[in-house]
Scaffold this motif. Structure first.
Motif, PDB file in Angstrom:
ATOM      1  N   CYS A  63      79.869 -76.721 136.833  1.00 47.24           N
ATOM      2  CA  CYS A  63      81.043 -76.499 135.941  1.00 47.24           C
ATOM      3  C   CYS A  63      81.834 -75.318 136.777  1.00 47.24           C
ATOM      4  O   CYS A  63      81.580 -74.601 137.397  1.00 47.24           O
ATOM      5  N   CYS A  64      83.179 -75.610 136.628  1.00 46.84           N
ATOM      6  CA  CYS A  64      84.036 -74.882 137.484  1.00 46.84           C
ATOM      7  C   CYS A  64      85.471 -74.931 136.997  1.00 46.84           C
ATOM      8  O   CYS A  64      85.767 -75.554 135.898  1.00 46.84           O
ATOM      9  N   VAL A 155      82.449 -75.100 145.929  1.00 43.00           N
ATOM     10  CA  VAL A 155      81.452 -75.816 145.839  1.00 43.00           C
ATOM     11  C   VAL A 155      80.986 -76.455 144.595  1.00 43.00           C
ATOM     12  O   VAL A 155      80.019 -77.301 144.275  1.00 43.00           O
ATOM     13  N   ARG A 156      81.591 -76.156 143.285  1.00 42.00           N
ATOM     14  CA  ARG A 156      81.493 -76.801 142.288  1.00 42.00           C
ATOM     15  C   ARG A 156      82.531 -77.741 141.936  1.00 42.00           C
ATOM     16  O   ARG A 156      82.507 -78.355 140.930  1.00 42.00           O
ATOM     17  N   VAL A 339      91.652 -74.317 134.367  1.00 45.87           N
ATOM     18  CA  VAL A 339      91.367 -75.850 133.884  1.00 45.87           C
ATOM     19  C   VAL A 339      90.149 -76.402 134.196  1.00 45.87           C
ATOM     20  O   VAL A 339      89.800 -76.463 135.278  1.00 45.87           O
ATOM     21  N   ARG A 340      89.550 -76.189 132.939  1.00 43.51           N
ATOM     22  CA  ARG A 340      88.038 -76.609 133.215  1.00 43.51           C
ATOM     23  C   ARG A 340      87.485 -77.807 133.683  1.00 43.51           C
ATOM     24  O   ARG A 340      88.315 -78.940 133.353  1.00 43.51           O
ATOM     25  N   GLY A 341      86.634 -78.058 134.492  1.00 47.22           N
ATOM     26  CA  GLY A 341      86.050 -79.289 134.887  1.00 47.22           C
ATOM     27  C   GLY A 341      84.796 -79.174 135.330  1.00 47.22           C
ATOM     28  O   GLY A 341      84.090 -78.225 135.507  1.00 47.22           O
ATOM     29  N   GLN A 342      83.975 -80.356 135.076  1.00 48.60           N
ATOM     30  CA  GLN A 342      82.488 -80.288 135.621  1.00 48.60           C
ATOM     31  C   GLN A 342      82.270 -81.628 136.330  1.00 48.60           C
ATOM     32  O   GLN A 342      82.782 -82.819 136.050  1.00 48.60           O
ATOM     33  N   GLU A 390      82.593 -71.831 131.504  1.00 45.11           N
ATOM     34  CA  GLU A 390      81.940 -72.238 132.764  1.00 45.11           C
ATOM     35  C   GLU A 390      80.527 -72.559 132.424  1.00 45.11           C
ATOM     36  O   GLU A 390      79.681 -72.683 133.342  1.00 45.11           O
ATOM     37  N   ILE A 391      80.169 -72.955 131.336  1.00 44.90           N
ATOM     38  CA  ILE A 391      78.748 -73.347 130.928  1.00 44.90           C
ATOM     39  C   ILE A 391      78.769 -74.834 131.051  1.00 44.90           C
ATOM     40  O   ILE A 391      79.467 -75.686 130.484  1.00 44.90           O
ATOM     41  N   PRO A 392      77.866 -75.049 132.067  1.00 41.25           N
ATOM     42  CA  PRO A 392      77.557 -76.940 132.316  1.00 41.25           C
ATOM     43  C   PRO A 392      77.178 -77.278 131.141  1.00 41.25           C
ATOM     44  O   PRO A 392      76.266 -77.015 130.213  1.00 41.25           O
ATOM     45  N   ASP A 393      77.721 -78.745 130.891  1.00 44.62           N
ATOM     46  CA  ASP A 393      77.293 -79.547 129.644  1.00 44.62           C
ATOM     47  C   ASP A 393      76.540 -80.891 130.003  1.00 44.62           C
ATOM     48  O   ASP A 393      77.054 -81.707 130.606  1.00 44.62           O
TER      49      ASP A 393
END
Ligand SMILES: Cc1cc2nc3c(=O)[nH]c(=O)nc-3n(C[C@H](O)[C@H](O)[C@H](O)COP(=O)(O)OP(=O)(O)OC[C@H]3O[C@@H](n4cnc5c(N)ncnc54)[C@H](O)[C@@H]3O)c2cc1C
Length: 415
Positions: A63-64, A155-156, A339-342, A390-393
């Motif tokens: 997550c990034c 790198v995320r 702007v969150r993204g994963q 930034e917590i991966p889902d």
């Protein structure tokens, strides 16, 4: 297991198809392909390796946060006592793509005071390319950062050529930004070309397919008159039409997408659109850049900066600040919007060298692994805006894998 496997039987069929290519391409029922076709299935469809879409093969979820600045990246030069600070942060969803051009602009500003050595703060894709560009200009460079490249937010990311993805809002950026953007994009595109064809494929091209059972039309971004508010009134973008799009300015050098005709579509969908797209393989590309940096005499020092005043304590009197989203806190730039993204990662599938978008999921097979991004239906530019979590889902990535798995379960792949 969901998804189609690629076994010995498929390989034999593919090689049989290869042998019969000349005859098949002349067949009246199969239109001559404008794509490079390496073989055809018995059905006449161009042969392509299916991807394995199994949740059991997810090896990572990252997550990034995109460091989005409505005015576009900050490249200001600011005197701080006897230190000149040049900023190079805020590249939204385009940092990988614009890195070389942005570095060139920042380093040119640094050169104006004729330094012999400079400090670069940050070792993400922006800091690392800035350091290398400065070295190529003859400067001695030390990178100071909290984390080395492999641990940075960079790198995320996804790692494709997306130079105008969430890079600016048209109004706050103003009419002059298009020229700056074009300069960054053209310099970067040229720089990436020198990393093509190298061992480990640090930079590579592959075909990207947009797949659908509905006709595919270019996405337009008309302003919705019912939305009265905007960034100007709320401090956050309110609709997609506020985002700046500049890609048409470099149409002359970028491969353009086209709809595939019947007989050209290797997938079981009714419609497909394709273009060649550049992407970056984080492992080999990052390794190569770090190697180039050290071989040119670069030094790295792990250091945490708490305010711009800390820059003044450095030996170097020219400092380029490449701290990405962290610049929001470090230099108090509250115009940066998270702007969150994963991305999810499946194990590498080198036999399937392509990417696609289907059912609101983006998939890209890279040498690092198969990258997956899952989006809600009709998600546009506002997706993830003002979200700094930034917590991966993992459940979201599993959902994405399941959304595209039926594509590879189609009987077409066994025909
Ligand atoms: C899901 C997702 C997908 C994306 N896909 C793409 C894509 O396909 N193509 C593309 O071009 N872009 C893409 N991006 C955008 C791209 O990843 C970013 O624009 C880019 O990574 C920003 O890089 P950076 O070097 O500025 O920041 P970072 O990678 O965050 O690096 C910042 C550096 O500064 C250091 N640092 C920060 N604060 C301090 C401090 N106080 N003291 C010391 N050191 C500090 C950090 O340790 C790090 O070394 C994507 C982003 C996301 C979230």
């Amino acid at each position: 297991m969901s998804g189609a496997g690629f076994g010995r039987r498929d390989m034999l069929k593919a090689s049989a198809a290869l042998g019969g290519l000349a005859g098949l391409s002349a067949c009246a029922t199969v239109p001559a392909a404008r794509l490079t076709v390496f073989g055809r299935r018995a059905s006449g469809k161009p042969w392509i390796a299916p991807m394995r879409m199994n949740v059991e093969e997810i090896v990572d979820v990252k997550c990034c946060i995109r460091p989005f600045r409505p005015k576009g990246p900050c490249l200001d030069a600011v005197p701080l006592g006897d230190t000149l600070v040049i900023h190079n942060y805020g590249h939204g969803g385009s940092g990988w793509s614009l890195s070389w051009g942005s570095a060139e602009i920042a380093v040119t500003k640094a050169l104006s005071v004729l330094p012999r050595e400079i400090a670069v703060i940050g070792c993400g894709i922006i800091g690392l390319t800035t350091a290398v560009v400065a070295q190529r200009a003859g400067l001695k460079v030390t990178i100071y950062a909290r984390e080395l490249f492999n641990r940075t937010r960079s790198v995320r990311a996804n790692g494709s050529w997306t130079p105008d993805s969430r890079i600016a809002l048209t109004d706050p950026a103003g009419p002059g930004f298009g020229d700056v953007w074009e300069q960054m994009a053209r310099i970067s595109w040229k720089a990436f070309r020198s990393y093509l064809g190298l061992p480990g494929k640090p930079v590579d091209f592959s075909d990207q397919y947009n797949l659908s059972n509905e006709p595919i039309v270019r996405r337009e971004h008309p302003a919705d008159p019912a939305v009265a508010d905007s960034y100007a009134t709320k401090g956050l973008p309110q609709q997609d039409s506020e985002f700046g799009h500049y890609a048409d300015r470099i149409k002359d050098i970028i491969p353009q997408a086209r709809n595939l005709e019947e007989g050209e579509n290797p997938f079981p969908t009714k419609f497909a659109r394709t273009a060649s797209q550049m992407h970056f393989n984080f492992g080999s590309y990052g390794h190569l850049l770090m190697q180039e940096f050290y071989e040119a005499g670069g030094h790295y020092e792990m250091r945490d900066f708490h305010s711009p005043a800390d820059f003044k304590a450095l030996r170097e009197k020219v400092v380029i600040n490449c701290t990405g989203y962290a610049a929001r806190e470090l230099v108090r730039d509250n115009t940066i919007i998270p702007v969150r993204g994963q991305t999810g990662w499946l194990i590498p599938q080198p036999e399937a060298h392509y990417g696609f978008r289907y059912n609101d999921v983006s998939v890209l097979s890279k040498s690092d692994g198969v990258m997956i991004m899952n989006f809600p239906p009709n998600a546009g530019e506002l997706y993830g805006v003002n979200d700094s979590t930034e917590i991966p889902d993992r459940a979201d990535i599993e959902d994405g894998v399941r959304k595209v798995a039926p594509l590879f379960a189609d009987p077409m792949w066994r025909a």
